[in-house]
Design a protein around this motif. Structure first.
Motif, PDB file in Angstrom:
ATOM      1  N   PHE A  93       0.843  -1.193   0.000  1.00  0.00           N
ATOM      2  CA  PHE A  93       0.000   0.000   0.000  1.00  0.00           C
ATOM      3  C   PHE A  93       0.879   1.243   0.000  1.00  0.00           C
ATOM      4  O   PHE A  93       1.937   1.285   0.645  1.00  0.00           O
ATOM      5  N   LEU A  94       0.419   2.245  -0.738  1.00  0.00           N
ATOM      6  CA  LEU A  94       1.197   3.461  -0.945  1.00  0.00           C
ATOM      7  C   LEU A  94       0.347   4.678  -0.589  1.00  0.00           C
ATOM      8  O   LEU A  94      -0.861   4.705  -0.848  1.00  0.00           O
ATOM      9  N   ALA A  95       0.980   5.684   0.011  1.00  0.00           N
ATOM     10  CA  ALA A  95       0.282   6.934   0.325  1.00  0.00           C
ATOM     11  C   ALA A  95       1.202   8.112   0.046  1.00  0.00           C
ATOM     12  O   ALA A  95       2.431   8.003   0.176  1.00  0.00           O
ATOM     13  N   TRP A  96       0.593   9.202  -0.351  1.00  0.00           N
ATOM     14  CA  TRP A  96       1.318  10.472  -0.529  1.00  0.00           C
ATOM     15  C   TRP A  96       0.722  11.485   0.439  1.00  0.00           C
ATOM     16  O   TRP A  96      -0.496  11.618   0.554  1.00  0.00           O
ATOM     17  N   TYR A  97       1.610  12.193   1.153  1.00  0.00           N
ATOM     18  CA  TYR A  97       1.130  13.193   2.105  1.00  0.00           C
ATOM     19  C   TYR A  97       2.123  14.349   2.130  1.00  0.00           C
ATOM     20  O   TYR A  97       3.318  14.158   1.881  1.00  0.00           O
ATOM     21  N   GLU A  98       1.606  15.548   2.447  1.00  0.00           N
ATOM     22  CA  GLU A  98       2.456  16.740   2.458  1.00  0.00           C
ATOM     23  C   GLU A  98       2.400  17.422   3.816  1.00  0.00           C
ATOM     24  O   GLU A  98       1.627  18.354   4.023  1.00  0.00           O
ATOM     25  N   PRO A  99       3.201  16.968   4.775  1.00  0.00           N
ATOM     26  CA  PRO A  99       3.225  17.626   6.084  1.00  0.00           C
ATOM     27  C   PRO A  99       3.873  19.002   5.981  1.00  0.00           C
ATOM     28  O   PRO A  99       4.699  19.239   5.101  1.00  0.00           O
ATOM     29  N   GLU A 100       3.512  19.865   6.897  1.00  0.00           N
ATOM     30  CA  GLU A 100       4.119  21.198   6.908  1.00  0.00           C
ATOM     31  C   GLU A 100       5.490  21.186   7.572  1.00  0.00           C
ATOM     32  O   GLU A 100       6.345  22.006   7.254  1.00  0.00           O
ATOM     33  N   HIS A 101       5.675  20.258   8.505  1.00  0.00           N
ATOM     34  CA  HIS A 101       6.898  20.268   9.309  1.00  0.00           C
ATOM     35  C   HIS A 101       7.577  18.897   9.279  1.00  0.00           C
ATOM     36  O   HIS A 101       7.098  17.965   8.633  1.00  0.00           O
TER      37      HIS A 101
END
Length: 242
Positions: free
Chosen positions: A129-137
């Motif tokens: 399973f794959l996920a893309w996420y864009e945290p700020e920090h």
């Protein structure tokens, strides 16, 4: 690492006003490991309280350019003022608290809004399973135990612009290399779109509340939110049909 520099400065009694902190690379941002935080003041002739160590860790996860200088000021002063963290009106403590609250929110958002998609490998029976996420920090080390403990029965990979978290069998590994988004669309996502359209009620959508609870920057990465504008427009057209 900041910890190594801070320990050396403390050992030689260098006050904060004589130090200029500069970011050389992403690897300088964080403590190496959680258990190593406690030895940051080794040889400095004092003991750092546990709550102060937790605050320092959160400060250093932030992207603020002042995080290193602020963390060292708090550390230096806490060794001389054991009750410093209780002084909420102190400028350094107020600034540290503000950064810590932003880190807590970023951690909460990542735990809530990561969406996995199944990535099938030809000739393999193993599910990935794959996920893309864009945290700020820089929070990957903080959230890794949550994902590792929750998704124990599958292999998965979370890619972000600030690094990645991967679990393969029992091992969970965090890296800080910049990642590029991989587009994966699985059957589950299509089923979710169908379900969301079937239960969508435009009268119950409160966009202002959604924006305050879920930052707009996250919408583009969630399977449900990309349908909302389209369905709202369609609902408005139906309402105004003569």
């Amino acid at each position: 690492m900041w910890r190594d520099h801070a320990r050396r400065l403390l050992k030689h009694g260098v006050p904060p006003e004589r130090v200029e902190w500069r970011v050389r690379s992403a690897q300088d941002d964080l403590f190496a490991e959680g258990e190593a935080v406690a030895d940051v003041a080794a040889g400095a002739g004092g003991t750092v309280r546990r709550d102060c160590l937790g605050l320092l860790r959160r400060i250093l996860c932030h992207t603020s350019e002042d995080r290193f200088a602020l963390a060292y000021r708090v550390l230096w002063r806490s060794l001389r003022q054991p009750d410093l963290l209780r002084v909420a009106t102190d400028p350094d403590i107020a600034a540290a608290g503000y950064l810590a609250r932003q880190i807590r929110r970023d951690v909460h958002d990542m735990k809530s809004y990561v969406r996995f998609r199944e990535k099938r490998s030809p000739g393999s029976n193993m599910r990935h399973f794959l996920a893309w996420y864009e945290p700020e920090h820089h929070i990957l080390e903080l959230v890794a135990p949550f994902f590792s403990g929750r998704f124990t029965d599958m292999n998965w990979l979370i890619l972000t612009p600030k690094g990645s978290i991967a679990q393969d069998d029992a091992a969970c590994v965090v890296t800080r290399e910049v990642c590029v988004r991989e587009t994966v669309e699985d059957e589950t996502e299509q089923l979710w779109h169908t379900y969301y359209r079937s239960v969508f009620n435009p009268a119950r959508i409160k966009l202002k509340a959604m924006r305050s609870e879920m930052p707009r920057r996250l919408w583009k990465n969630l399977p449900e939110t990309d349908l909302i504008p389209e369905m709202l427009v369609a609902a408005q057209r139906r309402d105004f049909v003569p």
